[in-house]
Design a protein around this motif. Structure first.
Motif, mmCIF file in Angstrom:
data_model
loop_
_atom_site.group_PDB
_atom_site.id
_atom_site.type_symbol
_atom_site.label_atom_id
_atom_site.label_comp_id
_atom_site.label_asym_id
_atom_site.label_seq_id
_atom_site.Cartn_x
_atom_site.Cartn_y
_atom_site.Cartn_z
ATOM 1 N N ALA A 65 7.662 8.150 -10.840
ATOM 2 C CA ALA A 65 8.543 9.154 -10.151
ATOM 3 C C ALA A 65 8.667 8.522 -8.710
ATOM 4 C CB ALA A 65 8.662 10.500 -10.454
ATOM 5 N N GLY A 66 9.759 9.436 -7.952
ATOM 6 C CA GLY A 66 9.738 9.176 -6.499
ATOM 7 C C GLY A 66 10.271 7.846 -6.037
ATOM 8 N N GLU A 67 10.051 7.584 -4.545
ATOM 9 C CA GLU A 67 10.434 6.533 -3.808
ATOM 10 C C GLU A 67 9.802 5.332 -4.405
ATOM 11 O OE1 GLU A 67 9.666 5.000 0.688
ATOM 12 O OE2 GLU A 67 10.047 7.093 0.445
ATOM 13 N N MET A 93 0.669 -1.168 -0.051
ATOM 14 C CA MET A 93 0.036 0.150 -0.041
ATOM 15 C C MET A 93 1.051 1.040 0.047
ATOM 16 S SD MET A 93 -3.288 1.406 2.217
ATOM 17 C CE MET A 93 -4.040 -0.098 2.039
ATOM 18 N N LEU A 94 0.552 2.137 -0.771
ATOM 19 C CA LEU A 94 1.226 3.522 -0.852
ATOM 20 C C LEU A 94 0.712 4.366 0.245
ATOM 21 C CD1 LEU A 94 0.783 4.173 -4.590
ATOM 22 C CD2 LEU A 94 2.957 3.444 -3.497
ATOM 23 N N GLU A 95 1.847 5.338 0.631
ATOM 24 C CA GLU A 95 1.513 6.296 1.587
ATOM 25 C C GLU A 95 0.653 7.269 1.264
ATOM 26 O OE1 GLU A 95 5.012 6.060 0.609
ATOM 27 O OE2 GLU A 95 5.272 4.048 2.229
ATOM 28 N N ASP A 96 -0.169 8.089 1.858
ATOM 29 C CA ASP A 96 -0.995 9.156 1.531
ATOM 30 C C ASP A 96 -0.021 10.045 0.788
ATOM 31 O OD1 ASP A 96 -2.953 8.084 2.993
ATOM 32 O OD2 ASP A 96 -3.353 9.623 4.140
ATOM 33 N N GLY A 97 -0.379 10.589 -0.385
ATOM 34 C CA GLY A 97 0.182 11.614 -1.304
ATOM 35 C C GLY A 97 -0.342 11.394 -2.757
#
Length: 72
Positions: A30-32, A1-5
């Protein structure tokens, strides 16, 4: 699950969802979490699922709940 964002994504698979809407497979661009695959069902989509293939999308996760907006 992805973090809020908010995440930029690309639709690489789409199919009609049971009960209406569309089930999509998104890859994060993109990103982490770059390269990770996320599966989301959008009940709001009314068109042909194949029309979504290859288009950019924005994935917003709030309180652990994803919401996708297609840039079609």
């Amino acid at each position: 699950m992805l973090e809020d964002g908010t995440y930029d994504a690309l639709v690489f698979d789409a199919d009609e969802a049971e009960g209406g809407g569309v089930a999509v497979e998104l890859t994060i661009l993109a990103g982490e979490h770059k390269g990770e695959v996320v599966s989301v069902v959008s009940r709001d989509w009314q068109g042909d699922a194949l029309d979504l293939l290859g288009i950019p999308a924005t994935l917003v996760v709030t309180g652990g709940r994803p919401q996708v907006t297609f840039e079609a």
